[in-house]
Design a protein around this motif. Structure first.
Motif, PDB file in Angstrom:
ATOM      1  N   LEU A 180       0.788  -1.254   0.012  1.00  0.00           N
ATOM      2  CA  LEU A 180      -0.280  -0.068   0.139  1.00  0.00           C
ATOM      3  C   LEU A 180       0.844   1.187  -0.165  1.00  0.00           C
ATOM      4  O   LEU A 180       0.647   2.351  -0.706  1.00  0.00           O
ATOM      5  CB  LEU A 180      -0.822  -0.182   1.312  1.00  0.00           C
ATOM      6  N   ILE A 181       1.818   1.304   0.756  1.00  0.00           N
ATOM      7  CA  ILE A 181       2.835   2.345   0.812  1.00  0.00           C
ATOM      8  C   ILE A 181       3.485   2.738  -0.611  1.00  0.00           C
ATOM      9  O   ILE A 181       3.528   3.754  -0.992  1.00  0.00           O
ATOM     10  CB  ILE A 181       3.983   2.215   1.790  1.00  0.00           C
ATOM     11  N   ALA A 182       3.686   1.462  -1.237  1.00  0.00           N
ATOM     12  CA  ALA A 182       4.524   1.572  -2.743  1.00  0.00           C
ATOM     13  C   ALA A 182       3.523   2.022  -3.690  1.00  0.00           C
ATOM     14  O   ALA A 182       4.004   2.318  -4.993  1.00  0.00           O
ATOM     15  CB  ALA A 182       5.306   0.300  -3.068  1.00  0.00           C
ATOM     16  N   MET A 183       2.101   1.905  -3.595  1.00  0.00           N
ATOM     17  CA  MET A 183       1.239   2.198  -4.566  1.00  0.00           C
ATOM     18  C   MET A 183       1.569   3.439  -5.460  1.00  0.00           C
ATOM     19  O   MET A 183       1.298   3.260  -6.695  1.00  0.00           O
ATOM     20  CB  MET A 183      -0.148   2.346  -4.047  1.00  0.00           C
ATOM     21  N   PRO A 184       1.821   4.644  -4.849  1.00  0.00           N
ATOM     22  CA  PRO A 184       1.999   5.815  -5.497  1.00  0.00           C
ATOM     23  C   PRO A 184       3.060   5.895  -6.490  1.00  0.00           C
ATOM     24  O   PRO A 184       2.937   6.264  -7.584  1.00  0.00           O
ATOM     25  CB  PRO A 184       2.083   6.874  -4.741  1.00  0.00           C
ATOM     26  N   TRP A 185       4.077   4.941  -6.419  1.00  0.00           N
ATOM     27  CA  TRP A 185       5.240   4.740  -7.290  1.00  0.00           C
ATOM     28  C   TRP A 185       5.086   3.665  -8.424  1.00  0.00           C
ATOM     29  O   TRP A 185       5.699   3.540  -9.236  1.00  0.00           O
ATOM     30  CB  TRP A 185       6.475   4.431  -6.475  1.00  0.00           C
ATOM     31  N   VAL A 186       3.899   2.903  -8.149  1.00  0.00           N
ATOM     32  CA  VAL A 186       3.462   1.700  -8.934  1.00  0.00           C
ATOM     33  C   VAL A 186       2.327   2.022 -10.016  1.00  0.00           C
ATOM     34  O   VAL A 186       2.474   1.963 -11.172  1.00  0.00           O
ATOM     35  CB  VAL A 186       3.273   0.549  -8.302  1.00  0.00           C
ATOM     36  N   LEU A 187       1.406   2.762  -9.375  1.00  0.00           N
ATOM     37  CA  LEU A 187       0.244   2.850 -10.256  1.00  0.00           C
ATOM     38  C   LEU A 187       0.185   4.313 -10.948  1.00  0.00           C
ATOM     39  O   LEU A 187       0.982   5.378 -10.359  1.00  0.00           O
ATOM     40  CB  LEU A 187      -1.060   2.887  -9.190  1.00  0.00           C
ATOM     41  N   GLY A 188      -0.644   4.504 -11.937  1.00  0.00           N
ATOM     42  CA  GLY A 188      -0.763   5.671 -12.474  1.00  0.00           C
ATOM     43  C   GLY A 188      -1.810   6.557 -11.826  1.00  0.00           C
ATOM     44  O   GLY A 188      -2.319   6.205 -10.741  1.00  0.00           O
ATOM     45  N   GLY A 189      -1.738   7.932 -12.294  1.00  0.00           N
ATOM     46  CA  GLY A 189      -2.530   8.809 -11.477  1.00  0.00           C
ATOM     47  C   GLY A 189      -3.983   8.309 -11.383  1.00  0.00           C
ATOM     48  O   GLY A 189      -4.698   8.488 -10.381  1.00  0.00           O
ATOM     49  N   TYR A 190      -4.445   7.982 -12.694  1.00  0.00           N
ATOM     50  CA  TYR A 190      -6.111   7.580 -12.366  1.00  0.00           C
ATOM     51  C   TYR A 190      -6.175   6.394 -11.558  1.00  0.00           C
ATOM     52  O   TYR A 190      -7.227   6.345 -10.819  1.00  0.00           O
ATOM     53  CB  TYR A 190      -6.605   7.411 -13.919  1.00  0.00           C
ATOM     54  N   THR A 191      -5.403   5.465 -11.781  1.00  0.00           N
ATOM     55  CA  THR A 191      -5.583   4.143 -11.085  1.00  0.00           C
ATOM     56  C   THR A 191      -5.365   4.370  -9.516  1.00  0.00           C
ATOM     57  O   THR A 191      -5.977   3.650  -8.779  1.00  0.00           O
ATOM     58  CB  THR A 191      -4.711   3.273 -11.656  1.00  0.00           C
ATOM     59  N   LEU A 192      -4.499   5.172  -9.377  1.00  0.00           N
ATOM     60  CA  LEU A 192      -4.233   5.495  -7.692  1.00  0.00           C
ATOM     61  C   LEU A 192      -5.521   6.349  -7.188  1.00  0.00           C
ATOM     62  O   LEU A 192      -5.877   5.955  -6.152  1.00  0.00           O
ATOM     63  CB  LEU A 192      -2.951   6.540  -7.733  1.00  0.00           C
ATOM     64  N   ARG A 193      -6.038   7.224  -8.131  1.00  0.00           N
ATOM     65  CA  ARG A 193      -7.504   7.515  -7.762  1.00  0.00           C
ATOM     66  C   ARG A 193      -8.417   6.721  -7.275  1.00  0.00           C
ATOM     67  O   ARG A 193      -9.286   6.770  -6.393  1.00  0.00           O
ATOM     68  CB  ARG A 193      -7.840   8.928  -8.789  1.00  0.00           C
ATOM     69  N   LEU A 194      -8.633   5.660  -8.304  1.00  0.00           N
ATOM     70  CA  LEU A 194      -9.504   4.670  -7.902  1.00  0.00           C
ATOM     71  C   LEU A 194      -9.169   4.033  -6.592  1.00  0.00           C
ATOM     72  O   LEU A 194     -10.120   3.440  -5.999  1.00  0.00           O
ATOM     73  CB  LEU A 194      -9.344   3.581  -9.160  1.00  0.00           C
ATOM     74  N   LEU A 195      -7.945   3.656  -6.441  1.00  0.00           N
ATOM     75  CA  LEU A 195      -7.685   2.904  -5.106  1.00  0.00           C
ATOM     76  C   LEU A 195      -7.876   3.883  -4.075  1.00  0.00           C
ATOM     77  O   LEU A 195      -8.475   3.257  -2.996  1.00  0.00           O
ATOM     78  CB  LEU A 195      -6.043   2.567  -5.374  1.00  0.00           C
ATOM     79  N   THR A 196      -7.857   5.030  -3.882  1.00  0.00           N
ATOM     80  CA  THR A 196      -8.301   6.019  -2.965  1.00  0.00           C
ATOM     81  C   THR A 196      -9.601   5.946  -2.792  1.00  0.00           C
ATOM     82  O   THR A 196     -10.091   5.881  -1.572  1.00  0.00           O
ATOM     83  CB  THR A 196      -7.710   7.346  -3.225  1.00  0.00           C
ATOM     84  N   GLU A 197     -10.368   5.937  -3.861  1.00  0.00           N
ATOM     85  CA  GLU A 197     -11.706   6.028  -3.725  1.00  0.00           C
ATOM     86  C   GLU A 197     -12.120   4.563  -3.213  1.00  0.00           C
ATOM     87  O   GLU A 197     -13.124   4.446  -2.429  1.00  0.00           O
ATOM     88  CB  GLU A 197     -12.371   6.036  -5.177  1.00  0.00           C
ATOM     89  N   SER A 198     -11.347   3.420  -3.553  1.00  0.00           N
ATOM     90  CA  SER A 198     -11.869   2.235  -2.971  1.00  0.00           C
ATOM     91  C   SER A 198     -11.537   1.918  -1.462  1.00  0.00           C
ATOM     92  O   SER A 198     -12.210   1.165  -0.590  1.00  0.00           O
ATOM     93  CB  SER A 198     -11.147   0.810  -3.660  1.00  0.00           C
ATOM     94  N   ILE A 199     -10.581   2.814  -0.877  1.00  0.00           N
ATOM     95  CA  ILE A 199     -10.278   2.814   0.570  1.00  0.00           C
ATOM     96  C   ILE A 199     -11.305   3.495   1.328  1.00  0.00           C
ATOM     97  O   ILE A 199     -11.975   3.121   2.334  1.00  0.00           O
ATOM     98  CB  ILE A 199      -8.938   3.476   0.899  1.00  0.00           C
ATOM     99  N   ILE A 200     -11.875   4.689   0.618  1.00  0.00           N
ATOM    100  CA  ILE A 200     -13.015   5.225   1.355  1.00  0.00           C
ATOM    101  C   ILE A 200     -14.316   4.296   1.188  1.00  0.00           C
ATOM    102  O   ILE A 200     -15.059   4.363   2.316  1.00  0.00           O
ATOM    103  CB  ILE A 200     -13.360   6.497   0.328  1.00  0.00           C
ATOM    104  N   PHE A 201     -14.753   3.641   0.087  1.00  0.00           N
ATOM    105  CA  PHE A 201     -15.609   2.845   0.132  1.00  0.00           C
ATOM    106  C   PHE A 201     -15.644   1.534   0.723  1.00  0.00           C
ATOM    107  O   PHE A 201     -16.612   0.823   1.200  1.00  0.00           O
ATOM    108  CB  PHE A 201     -16.028   2.466  -1.326  1.00  0.00           C
ATOM    109  N   SER A 202     -14.359   1.092   1.162  1.00  0.00           N
ATOM    110  CA  SER A 202     -14.085   0.174   2.016  1.00  0.00           C
ATOM    111  C   SER A 202     -14.728   0.451   3.530  1.00  0.00           C
ATOM    112  O   SER A 202     -15.223  -0.365   4.114  1.00  0.00           O
ATOM    113  CB  SER A 202     -12.682  -0.180   2.267  1.00  0.00           C
TER     114      SER A 202
END
Length: 332
Positions: free
Chosen positions: A21-43
């Protein structure tokens, strides 16, 4: 009690999961990272619903009213209180949602079962109607823009329009709250609510005030949904009436059922799966709600334990195969 070997496996899994989870900003693109952020909120939103349905056995069709109240309360607080820090605005919105949950809970928890479910639907429709009419607060059909300020941490200012920054802030705050929810389910209060669901008469005989216990969980669940709504508003910088619509309740219901009701990790899995899968199929076809509906029906009919139940069954099957392979020939 959990064995030391099993504890070590869980510890390693937690360590590598946190590192990923810590490494995700360096692995994912901007849009995909935004989806991950949204999925954390929906979690968090789905976890709050699972606590209401999975632990208390209360089927609600109006959970979005708390999500929407948290989102709009954050918007109003930031707009009308000059210089208000963002996290304080989120805290105020969560507290206000808890107050709304207390008032609504006192009225709703007089009944159970089908009447309760229908009344939650009616209250959600009421809040949606208020949102349409109260344009000074919600903006009506046009929605409301959220003036998201920077977060001041001493000499550092965090700009939440930056993708990695809003991801880390969301992960830190929302992740901590989800961890606290897991702890809450292990406390005497969390266990008592579960026992009330199983045998309310027995718990009442033992001296528990079942109505108060259920009300506490209802308010707690509503405040968690309000916190999720607050971060949803911060992430998007905009809140529309969709945040308090029946569709938003349907969304959390789908996440929880797909992930697995009663499993704590189930709603988290369901939220991540729903967010990414819905985004994927919506790019392929406009009929994606039909596909999600068919998936939901299939999960309810054939895998009622959801994704968490499937993973649990697969793990048990693998463990059984290993035990069988390791047993002496005469024992087979």
């Amino acid at each position: 009690m959990m064995s030391s070997g099993r504890m070590q496996r869980y510890g390693l899994l937690l360590f590598f999961g946190f590192g990923a989870l810590i490494a995700m900003p360096w692995v994912l693109g901007g849009y995909t990272l935004r989806l991950l952020t949204e999925s954390i909120i929906f979690s968090l939103y789905a976890v709050s619903y699972n606590m209401l349905l999975g632990y208390a056995g209360l089927l609600s069709f109006g959970h979005a009213m708390f999500f929407g109240v948290g989102a709009f309360a954050t918007t109003v607080a930031l707009e009308h209180i000059a210089g208000l820090p963002l996290l304080l605005a989120v805290t105020m919105a969560t507290a206000f949602t808890a107050l709304v949950g207390l008032v609504v809970g006192i009225l709703l928890l007089r009944v159970k079962g089908t009447p309760f479910a229908l009344l939650t639907l009616a209250f959600n429709a009421l809040f949606f109607s208020i949102g349409i009419k109260w344009t000074a607060v919600t903006g009506g059909d046009d929605g409301a823009i959220v003036n998201v300020p920077d977060i001041n941490i001493g000499l550092i200012r965090l700009n939440l329009f930056d993708g990695p920054t809003v991801y880390f802030v969301t992960l830190a705050v929302v992740g901590s709250v989800i961890a606290f929810c897991w702890y809450f389910t292990r406390t005497a209060m969390g266990q008592s609510v579960l026992l009330i669901r199983e045998n309310e008469e027995r718990m009442r005989f033992l001296g528990y005030n079942t109505h108060v216990s259920r009300l506490i969980l209802f308010v707690f669940s509503g405040s968690l949904a309000g916190l999720a709504g607050a971060f949803y508003a911060v992430l998007h910088g905009f809140v529309s009436l969709d945040a308090v619509s029946i569709a938003m309740t349907t969304k959390v219901l789908l996440m929880t059922f797909i992930g697995g009701i009663g499993h704590f990790v189930g709603p988290v899995l369901g939220a991540v799966f729903y967010t990414y899968f819905q985004n994927f199929i919506s790019e392929l076809t406009d009929s994606w709600p039909l596909i999600m509906g068919v998936l939901f029906i299939a999960m309810v009919l054939w895998t009622p334990g959801g994704l968490a139940g499937m993973i649990q069954s697969a793990a048990a099957w693998i463990a059984g195969r290993k035990a069988s392979d390791g047993a002496p020939a005469e024992e087979r």
